[in-house]
Design a protein around this motif. Structure first.
Motif, PDB file in Angstrom:
ATOM      1  N   LYS A   1      32.234  50.931  48.426  1.00 60.47           N
ATOM      2  CA  LYS A   1      31.041  50.945  47.280  1.00 60.47           C
ATOM      3  C   LYS A   1      31.664  51.601  46.104  1.00 60.47           C
ATOM      4  O   LYS A   1      31.443  51.022  44.978  1.00 60.47           O
ATOM      5  N   GLU A   2      32.544  52.839  46.447  1.00 68.09           N
ATOM      6  CA  GLU A   2      32.957  53.531  45.330  1.00 68.09           C
ATOM      7  C   GLU A   2      34.062  52.885  44.327  1.00 68.09           C
ATOM      8  O   GLU A   2      34.086  53.011  42.964  1.00 68.09           O
ATOM      9  N   THR A   3      34.889  51.919  45.091  1.00 71.06           N
ATOM     10  CA  THR A   3      36.002  51.240  44.235  1.00 71.06           C
ATOM     11  C   THR A   3      35.495  49.694  44.007  1.00 71.06           C
ATOM     12  O   THR A   3      36.470  49.051  43.412  1.00 71.06           O
ATOM     13  N   GLY A   4      34.371  49.147  44.469  1.00 73.27           N
ATOM     14  CA  GLY A   4      34.052  47.722  44.127  1.00 73.27           C
ATOM     15  C   GLY A   4      35.088  46.915  45.169  1.00 73.27           C
ATOM     16  O   GLY A   4      35.597  46.138  44.601  1.00 73.27           O
ATOM     17  N   TYR A   5      35.152  47.243  46.337  1.00 71.21           N
ATOM     18  CA  TYR A   5      36.082  46.565  47.183  1.00 71.21           C
ATOM     19  C   TYR A   5      37.558  46.508  46.591  1.00 71.21           C
ATOM     20  O   TYR A   5      38.341  45.572  46.789  1.00 71.21           O
ATOM     21  N   PHE A   6      37.849  47.821  46.171  1.00 67.70           N
ATOM     22  CA  PHE A   6      39.158  48.148  45.768  1.00 67.70           C
ATOM     23  C   PHE A   6      39.645  47.190  44.551  1.00 67.70           C
ATOM     24  O   PHE A   6      40.780  46.992  44.233  1.00 67.70           O
ATOM     25  N   ARG A   7      38.612  46.774  43.672  1.00 69.11           N
ATOM     26  CA  ARG A   7      38.778  46.086  42.554  1.00 69.11           C
ATOM     27  C   ARG A   7      39.153  46.931  41.252  1.00 69.11           C
ATOM     28  O   ARG A   7      39.541  46.716  40.256  1.00 69.11           O
ATOM     29  N   TYR A   8      38.268  48.389  41.575  1.00 66.39           N
ATOM     30  CA  TYR A   8      38.226  49.217  40.538  1.00 66.39           C
ATOM     31  C   TYR A   8      37.749  48.820  39.283  1.00 66.39           C
ATOM     32  O   TYR A   8      36.565  48.181  39.249  1.00 66.39           O
ATOM     33  N   GLY A   9      38.167  48.824  38.055  1.00 72.27           N
ATOM     34  CA  GLY A   9      37.623  48.304  37.029  1.00 72.27           C
ATOM     35  C   GLY A   9      36.893  49.529  36.061  1.00 72.27           C
ATOM     36  O   GLY A   9      36.258  49.247  35.129  1.00 72.27           O
ATOM     37  N   GLY A  10      36.862  50.798  36.834  1.00 71.59           N
ATOM     38  CA  GLY A  10      36.048  51.737  35.993  1.00 71.59           C
ATOM     39  C   GLY A  10      36.966  52.792  35.502  1.00 71.59           C
ATOM     40  O   GLY A  10      37.940  52.681  35.055  1.00 71.59           O
TER      41      GLY A  10
END
Length: 274
Positions: free
Chosen positions: A165-174
């Motif tokens: 949830k925190e990483t967006g499935y480890f896509r990051y982007g934030g």
């Protein structure tokens, strides 16, 4: 005259004796017939009881046979056509379908043992993001969560769901970038503050687990503390602890409305179904 009288008396006596003899014979015959009747009746009772016993036993055996056949029929109905073929062709490799794991009332606890397997965690991640931005393989990262979580009693499967949830499935982007090995937004207090950096993926996982422990237990971890905000949380909460993931609402994330519920419903349930 006297001779005639004696002859008459003798004849009369003989008649009486004959009558008595006939009566005894009739009585004896009657007794024999009665005995035979009793024996016949007894034999009939014995035969009847034996017949009932045999019939009952036969009924039980038939019932057992029917039950076994019914059980076999039910088992066959539970298998698909392809599964039955596979069982016939490869009986040594046949495995029955795994039971579906559903969430119980205890699955919302922060502390506890894992319900989902590591393989389920990896499958769910790769299904949603085949190319996660990680500095280690997905399998290794998941194994870190299970090792570090089991060490202190934190649910590793749900902690991993929180990382998704925190990483967006480890896509990051934030604000946080993959090089930080920061899987839970530790120290990211605004859109301009990137938060904590960790030298290795394992240290990033350890910090995440320790931060959860800071909320959920007053017991310090046995090994070194790498979570830079561990003492801040412990000093703020004192003897108070949080027990459920919903308790993180408004604490881990601000405003954090439905934060814990989202971890369970939007991510963890998907892992269990993988």
């Amino acid at each position: 005259m006297r001779g005639k009288r004696l002859l008459s008396v003798f004849a009369c006596s003989l008649g009486i004796l004959l009558c008595a003899g006939n009566g005894s014979a009739d009585a004896a015959a009657s007794s024999v017939m009665d005995d035979r009747a009793v024996q016949s009746q007894s034999h009939t009772v014995v035969n009847t009881d034996r017949h009932k016993t045999l019939k009952a036993r036969d009924g039980i055996e038939k019932k057992d046979t029917v039950d076994e056949a019914a059980a076999g029929t039910v088992e066959e109905r539970e298998l698909s056509f392809q599964e039955r073929i596979q069982r016939l062709l490869h009986p040594e490799k046949y495995q029955p379908p795994k039971p579906v794991v559903t969430m119980s009332s205890d699955d919302n606890m922060i502390m506890g043992g894992a319900v989902a397997t590591q393989e389920q965690c990896v499958r769910y991640l790769l299904r949603n993001n085949p190319c996660p931005k990680l500095n280690v393989s997905p399998q290794e990262l998941v194994s870190y969560y299970y090792e570090e979580g089991s060490r202190v009693g934190i649910r590793p499967d749900i902690a991993f769901a929180q990382a998704l949830k925190e990483t967006g499935y480890f896509r990051y982007g934030g604000t946080v970038v993959p090089a930080q090995n920061n899987y839970c937004g530790l120290g990211t207090t605004s859109a301009t503050v990137q938060g904590a950096y960790f030298a290795t993926p394992r240290l990033g996982v350890k910090a995440h687990i320790q931060h959860l422990l800071a909320y959920a237990s007053t017991e310090k971890p046995d090994d070194n503390i790498v979570d830079p905000r561990y003492d801040l949380v412990r000093n703020s909460y004192g003897e108070k602890i949080l027990t459920q993931w919903q308790d993180l609402n408004g604490r881990w994330a601000v405003p954090g409305v439905g934060y814990g519920q989202s971890i369970l419903n939007d991510y963890y349930k998907g892992i269990l179904a993988s």
